[in-house]
Design an enzyme around this catalytic site. Structure first.
Site, PDB file in Angstrom:
ATOM      1  N   ASP A  42       0.824  -1.232   0.000  1.00  0.00           N
ATOM      2  CA  ASP A  42       0.000   0.000   0.000  1.00  0.00           C
ATOM      3  C   ASP A  42       0.849   1.270   0.000  1.00  0.00           C
ATOM      4  OD1 ASP A  42       0.715  -0.338   2.734  1.00  0.00           O
ATOM      5  OD2 ASP A  42      -1.310   0.088   3.493  1.00  0.00           O
ATOM      6  N   LEU A  59      -4.951  -7.222  12.888  1.00  0.00           N
ATOM      7  CA  LEU A  59      -6.315  -7.157  12.348  1.00  0.00           C
ATOM      8  C   LEU A  59      -6.863  -5.725  12.391  1.00  0.00           C
ATOM      9  CD1 LEU A  59      -7.749 -10.441  13.948  1.00  0.00           C
ATOM     10  CD2 LEU A  59      -6.941 -10.110  11.598  1.00  0.00           C
ATOM     11  N   SER A  88      -6.409  -0.499  15.558  1.00  0.00           N
ATOM     12  CA  SER A  88      -6.213   0.967  15.584  1.00  0.00           C
ATOM     13  C   SER A  88      -6.949   1.641  14.439  1.00  0.00           C
ATOM     14  CB  SER A  88      -4.739   1.362  15.445  1.00  0.00           C
ATOM     15  OG  SER A  88      -3.941   0.629  16.273  1.00  0.00           O
ATOM     16  N   ASP A 113      -5.573  -0.261   5.761  1.00  0.00           N
ATOM     17  CA  ASP A 113      -6.413  -0.646   6.899  1.00  0.00           C
ATOM     18  C   ASP A 113      -7.581   0.318   7.080  1.00  0.00           C
ATOM     19  OD1 ASP A 113      -4.242  -2.316   7.096  1.00  0.00           O
ATOM     20  OD2 ASP A 113      -3.420  -1.384   8.893  1.00  0.00           O
ATOM     21  N   TYR A 171       8.750  -1.862  10.719  1.00  0.00           N
ATOM     22  CA  TYR A 171       7.819  -1.446   9.667  1.00  0.00           C
ATOM     23  C   TYR A 171       8.353  -0.196   8.962  1.00  0.00           C
ATOM     24  CZ  TYR A 171       3.466  -0.110   7.395  1.00  0.00           C
ATOM     25  OH  TYR A 171       2.523   0.237   6.459  1.00  0.00           O
TER      26      TYR A 171
HETATM   27  C1  GLA Z   1      -0.006  -2.591   8.425  1.00  0.00           C
HETATM   28  C2  GLA Z   1      -0.182  -1.177   7.881  1.00  0.00           C
HETATM   29  C3  GLA Z   1      -0.773  -1.201   6.478  1.00  0.00           C
HETATM   30  C4  GLA Z   1      -0.002  -2.154   5.564  1.00  0.00           C
HETATM   31  C5  GLA Z   1       0.213  -3.504   6.248  1.00  0.00           C
HETATM   32  C6  GLA Z   1       1.118  -4.404   5.467  1.00  0.00           C
HETATM   33  O1  GLA Z   1      -1.263  -3.175   8.613  1.00  0.00           O
HETATM   34  O2  GLA Z   1      -1.010  -0.430   8.717  1.00  0.00           O
HETATM   35  O3  GLA Z   1      -0.801   0.101   5.942  1.00  0.00           O
HETATM   36  O4  GLA Z   1       1.210  -1.579   5.157  1.00  0.00           O
HETATM   37  O5  GLA Z   1       0.765  -3.375   7.539  1.00  0.00           O
HETATM   38  O6  GLA Z   1       0.540  -4.779   4.271  1.00  0.00           O
END
Ligand code: GLA
Length: 382
Positions: A38, A125, A128, A170, A219
């Site tokens: 994303d 999941l 947040s 998300d 991340y």
């Molecule tokens: C987390 C982030 C999303 C996406 C996923 C990995 O959920 O909040 O934006 O990058 O990881 O696909």
């Protein structure tokens, strides 16, 4: 057990001595395929799930925001016209969304709020995001903002105030999910195509029991690595890189950076392939795409853990070739998602239980979820 909506209303009554005027509810999500694509302007394919966060609210007699969390039995009180100030735990998320409204010049008056949710935290999941979207709809008291706008506000709250450089997946699926369907989302244009899931398909979520630990730094580090490769190619985002150009430049790239980019490029292709494969109920191909996605996350993006690899392998084997399994979400813990035919569900549930018994860990969430609608905003009916 009563759901988050009932609990939010009960907490509102208990805290403020009257019924709330309205309710917002936004679900969590499970991503079927398209991981860490994303924020590279790529493609994702999530569905909203039948768990979420409810916010019951009403007006206040002063200009302050009062909040009670039903899940924690804790309260907060802050001035929405004052600059954002972090506060312990869940409070920061609430203040952050209010902070984005303030930063955008959208005034929020005094309010009373009660929050309850049933998305497990740290499970990948999107608890947040569901909280952020439900709060966005709460602060948008006139109902003037489009769900996409609310998703962008909830993402900005995470990016600008909470300190997580997450993408838009998300929040967007939480705001715009559709019952019985997954959405193929183009994270550059934010266009979403609804793809109905086959009626006999089961979407099984199994929580590894490992909650994400220091995920934010890992991340953000993955995101920075992707941006560095895009800069190397002089392109806006890895979405614009094709497999041939990447392969031709392998020698010029640091080997780790090359593998990170290869994950994103191949994952985008797998994500774009999935809707047609699903629509055709081509279980073998579904299983292959899931397995390739998992292997790419494990070997190229390096965001899985041995225990998660094992769980994904066990569930995948239990499908007997009817579908497949992969880790879902940001990584370093959280859940595995399996797509299979309904009649295979008992075998998968048993395989999950056997897995936990073998590693001596208590089974966590093993949940055949119902792909669900996104954000709901309603007047509270007494
Ligand atoms: C987390 C982030 C999303 C996406 C996923 C990995 O959920 O909040 O934006 O990058 O990881 O696909």
């Amino acid at each position: 057990m009563t759901g988050p909506k009932e609990r939010a209303v009960a907490a509102y009554r208990a805290a403020y001595g009257e019924a709330p005027a309205r309710l917002s509810y936004a679900p969590g999500r499970v991503n079927l395929i398209g991981e860490h694509t994303d924020y590279n302007d790529g493609f994702v394919f999530p569905c909203a799930i039948d768990r979420g966060t409810a916010v019951a609210f009403g007006s206040a007699s002063d200009a302050m925001i009062d909040v009670v969390s039903a899940d924690y039995g804790e309260v907060d009180r802050f001035d929405p016209t004052a600059p954002f100030e972090a506060a312990p735990g869940w409070r920061t998320h609430v203040r952050a969304v209010a902070g984005v409204f303030r930063a955008r010049g959208i005034a929020i008056g005094g309010m009373r709020i009660a929050i309850a949710g049933d998305v497990p935290q740290g499970a990948g999941l999107s608890s947040s995001a569901s909280l952020g979207v439900a709060l966005g709809a709460t602060f948008d008291i006139e109902g003037a903002l489009h769900p996409t706008e609310l998703a962008l506000i909830a993402q900005a709250a995470e990016n600008d105030f909470v300190g997580c450089a997450c993408g838009i997946m998300d929040q967007l699926i939480s705001a715009r999910g559709e019952a019985g369907a997954a959405l193929l989302i183009d994270c550059r244009s934010l266009e979403a195509r609804s793809v109905p899931l086959p009626a006999d398909m089961a979407v099984l979520i199994v929580h590894s029991g490992i909650t994400r630990g220091l995920v934010d730094s890992a991340y953000n580090e993955r995101r920075a690595a992707c941006e560095a490769v895009a800069a190397h190619f002089g392109i806006g985002a890895l979405r614009d890189l094709d497999a041939a150009s990447l392969a031709a430049n392998e020698g010029a790239l640091d080997p780790v950076a090359f593998r990170r980019a290869r994950h994103v490029v191949t994952e985008n292709a797998r994500t774009l392939a999935m809707p047609a494969v699903l629509a055709a109920s081509d279980w073998t191909r579904i299983g292959a795409l899931m397995a390739e996605s998992h292997a790419s996350m494990r070997d190229d993006f390096e965001i899985t853990l041995p225990e998660i690899d094992q769980l994904a392998g066990t569930l995948s084997a239990a499908t007997g070739g009817v579908g497949g399994a992969r880790m879902t979400g940001g990584g370093f813990g959280g859940c595995v998602v399996a797509l299979t035919r309904q009649d295979r569900l008992p075998a998968l549930r048993q395989a999950a239980l056997d897995h936990f018994a073998a590693i001596g860990r208590a089974p966590g969430l093993i949940h055949a979820c119902r792909p669900s609608a996104g954000l709901e905003r309603s007047r509270y009916q007494n």
